[in-house]
Design an enzyme around this catalytic site. Structure first.
Site, mmCIF file in Angstrom:
data_model
loop_
_atom_site.group_PDB
_atom_site.id
_atom_site.type_symbol
_atom_site.label_atom_id
_atom_site.label_comp_id
_atom_site.label_asym_id
_atom_site.label_seq_id
_atom_site.Cartn_x
_atom_site.Cartn_y
_atom_site.Cartn_z
ATOM 1 C CG HIS A 123 -1.807 1.154 1.367
ATOM 2 N ND1 HIS A 123 -3.135 1.137 1.004
ATOM 3 C CD2 HIS A 123 -1.578 2.413 1.804
ATOM 4 C CE1 HIS A 123 -3.669 2.326 1.214
ATOM 5 N NE2 HIS A 123 -2.746 3.118 1.712
ATOM 6 C CD GLU A 124 1.536 3.543 3.680
ATOM 7 O OE1 GLU A 124 1.688 4.609 3.056
ATOM 8 O OE2 GLU A 124 0.520 3.296 4.352
ATOM 9 C CG HIS A 162 0.361 6.372 -0.577
ATOM 10 N ND1 HIS A 162 -0.646 7.169 -1.067
ATOM 11 C CD2 HIS A 162 -0.213 5.611 0.391
ATOM 12 C CE1 HIS A 162 -1.789 6.907 -0.425
ATOM 13 N NE2 HIS A 162 -1.548 5.952 0.465
ATOM 14 C CD GLU A 177 -5.659 5.514 0.417
ATOM 15 O OE1 GLU A 177 -4.747 6.341 0.646
ATOM 16 O OE2 GLU A 177 -5.772 4.450 1.037
#
Lengths: 489, 489
Positions: free
Chosen positions: B254-255, B258, B284
């Site tokens: 997830h990170e 980003h 997101e």
């Protein structure tokens, strides 16, 4: 609000921003990704530009004219704010910014060149740093000497002539002591490996024993150990050599000396000019006395010998006396930070002469490596074998620290005075040290030196603490006695 | 220099200072000593004061009036600079500074209260944060709605009414899907322990596979995983649960979504307003599509099943199908960040309604815990058992992120559109994912979305990339198909 209060509120913000800049420096040397170097240079340049503009702000001059200090501490605040204001006004904004930007990047280039044993890769950016520092020195000095002006940024109220005279007084006795020692049999060093985890665990324990407040600090690894920050966020770094645990342990104790100084300062001075050490020399006096006069004393070595055997088992030396001799071994070597107490100041004298020549223009950066190697051979009697053991060993010049090196020897000299007074005031010090108890010594230093922060000028705070005029005599007497006994001279 | 060039040079410094502020935030959440919290609050306040003053500087307004953009990117720069200038002018300097200072400290209070399961310890400072955010919202909104004004700071060109309508359209289908799933047998999860070192090693490998540039970033541990920084210094964090390796692995992926977004932005935009993501929702969308539509796909799970068996041995599930079911298990739980794709948006809807009520004043902070627990019971059918599983689970409100939560669901919705287009453009995507090859997918996202940074407004960049108007339909269709098949509905 009075002019004084307005000035102090303004200054508090400036100091907070300076802390932010320092934190970025810590980040750069411990955790920053390699690829971020150029962007970080830009960021450091902008922070410096904001700081420089704040320090030069005409309102500071107006407040200084009208401000009335409520007490002695307030007077010292005004003295320090005025000093910084006047110094900043002399340096053009573009130059201040460029220096921050270039030195941020030069540090990475230095580390890379050092790892690759290639001075030529470092040379171009060092030339730029030296050129910028010469400009800064000239701007600060106006009619005076540029090197003196740079030195004044780290150690107020001294100059290169005084330093040179001090070195001239010290050198013959240090050279004679070194020569006598090197004729004697060399004590054995440790001959085994020490695991990293064990070294770090003991480092943490020692830091606590020497008074480091872990709630307001942390310990990390760095190529070149340092201490960073003031007030409630004072961080230290160390490094590990599996064959030489003293590198890690005494680097840690050294940086704890710097850190506890910052942590012990009167909290009323937080985020003010008095909320940091009095000078780099006084700072170094704390790290040196922690590391040497306390940490390398016979009494403390007795305790450390037992403590290390508990962690690591047999240490490859027979007993506490042999351990003490190993800790204080006077040995040939290239690296300043690993030098024994006798030879350390000879390393500083070499750097002092070379950096003065770089700033005066008598020595070109292109000739630095050869000049270093010639001088090293002359002073130490053997040749430098590779650049990382020669002129690439120290980070200082890459980050623009010209005029900084002599403060190490000043620190040793201050530590000599403080040690004499400390032992006079605490007759049972060795009993305490023999139990691993640093409380008496660090309490004395906290009370006499550390809590005052920047309240007094360097010679004043050392003079008040030690009750004697500051000279090199106590340090030399201490060295001759300690090493005379160790080497049966 | 033209007015445009002068403005851009000025803005570059502002952006560099904003990066410094972000770096301090990273420091605070990963490495800062506990005792430094108050001093750090002061530092954050001063950095914010400097940034606010720069953004409000009258010269910015003058440059904006005279500046002529050389191209479309230049026009977008002016649009973003004007937007920030106008927003900043509406917020009093004291308020901006106070917000930075209080939210910096509130974060530590939140972490402590969460660890101690004690909402009452967090309540006083949260009351202060809410009060300041209500003032900020009112100042920004002028005649309009304060919550809309706060939302606009994270997601331009939308408002709470649009978000509410979107939620109203999504909720019945999500609730129906959840109800149908919960009537089916629950697949087995993993039932063994996974050592930390193995989880971190695999996390690092996955980060690289998803395109993270390690020379311009790093991975650390944090209570609440996050990504920080732009340009050449984009850092990510994760966390480890020895019983649930998916927590660590999917937090990391997830990170990385980003982070690779920030790293992929056109380098010409570095340290400009276009040098960061288009909005929090678009940000997101990248983290979500990496984590869910790619990372939790059947094809990638097949590869990950083999890879995890290599690292950890038997996984306690029978085969790749069972592993895929375990990864996508729809299960009761309290924690938003651990929620499955079906229930995740229900968590967001709860927060959206509560934070709107806090900002409007309809809900007092003192009543927040009860309101949360009531609403949770109503939405999920079981009671919150402790504050860390309830209103203390998220860091967001402590740091003043009101209006931020809906961008998570917007991101999911954007990811739904992108996923449909990606699969249309890359027919053999599943073949690639089955080999652990993310290059096709991340390359498509880099080209279609990431490299543009802030060039386009959110709906525009997603619309251009996906070739369709942005609606919730693709996300819902995807969820119903994926979970319909998994649970044989």
């Amino acid at each position: 609000m009075s002019a004084f209060q307005e000035l102090m509120a303004y200054q508090r913000d400036t100091e907070a921003l300076a802390q932010v800049g320092g934190r970025l420096g810590w980040d750069q040397e411990t955790v920053m990704p390699r690829g971020a170097a150029q962007q970080r240079g830009t960021e450091m340049g902008v922070i410096e530009a904001v700081l420089h503009a704040r320090r030069c702000d005409p309102r500071v001059g107006e407040w200084l004219e009208r401000a009335e200090a409520p007490d002695a501490a307030g007077q010292a605040q005004l003295r320090e704010i005025a000093r910084e204001h006047e110094r900043s006004l002399k340096v053009p904004a573009d130059l201040a910014r460029r220096l921050a930007q270039v030195t941020s990047q030069a540090q990475g280039k230095w580390a890379e060149a050092r790892a690759n044993e290639d001075f030529s890769a470092f040379r171009p950016i060092l030339e730029e740093v030296v050129s910028l520092k010469r400009q800064e020195g000239a701007a600060l000095a106006q009619e005076g000497d540029p090197y003196d002006a740079l030195l004044d940024g780290y150690e107020p109220a001294t100059n290169a002539a005084q330093i040179a005279a001090m070195f001239d007084a010290m050198r013959p006795r240090l050279v004679a002591l070194r020569a006598a020692i090197l004729e004697r049999p060399m004590p054995q060093g440790l001959t085994r490996q020490f695991d990293e985890a064990g070294q770090m665990e003991l480092s943490r324990e020692l830091a606590g024993a020497f008074g480091y407040d872990w709630t307001r600090g942390r310990l990390d690894m760095a190529v070149h150990p340092f201490c960073s920050g003031s007030g409630d966020d004072v961080r230290i770094t160390t490094r590990i050599d599996s064959a030489d645990p003293f590198n890690c342990l005494y680097s840690t104790i050294h940086e704890v000396g710097h850190a506890t100084y910052e942590q012990a300062i009167n909290p009323d001075y937080a985020l003010t000019p008095l909320g940091r050490g009095a000078s780099m020399g006084v700072h170094e006096s704390q790290s040196r006395i922690y590391e040497n006069q306390l940490g390398r004393s016979r009494a403390f070595c007795g305790w450390l010998f037992d403590r290390m055997r508990t962690s690591f088992g047999d240490l490859s030396v027979a007993d506490a006396d042999a351990f003490y001799a190993a800790v204080n071994r006077v040995h040939n070597g290239y690296i300043r930070t690993e030098a024994d107490e006798v030879q350390y100041n000879l390393h500083i004298m070499l750097r002092f002469d070379l950096e003065r020549a770089l700033i005066s223009g008598d020595l070109a950066v292109g000739d630095l490596e050869a000049a270093w190697n010639d001088r090293f051979k002359q002073d130490f009697g053997y040749a430098v074998d590779c650049p990382s053991n020669g002129c690439l060993q120290d980070v200082h010049w890459s980050v623009g620290l010209f005029g900084y090196f002599p403060t190490y020897t000043l620190g040793n000299l201050y530590a000599g005075c403080l040690n004499e007074a400390l032992r006079r005031d605490l007759p049972d010090l060795d009993d305490q040290l023999g139990k691993g108890d640093l409380g008496g010594a660090t309490g004395w230093l906290r009370d006499k030196v550390q809590r005052h922060g920047g309240l007094y000028l360097p010679a004043e705070v050392i003079g008040r603490a030690s009750g004697m005029p500051v000279t090199e005599e106590p340090l030399l007497t201490y060295l001759e006695a300690k090493f005379g006994a160790l080497y049966r001279l």
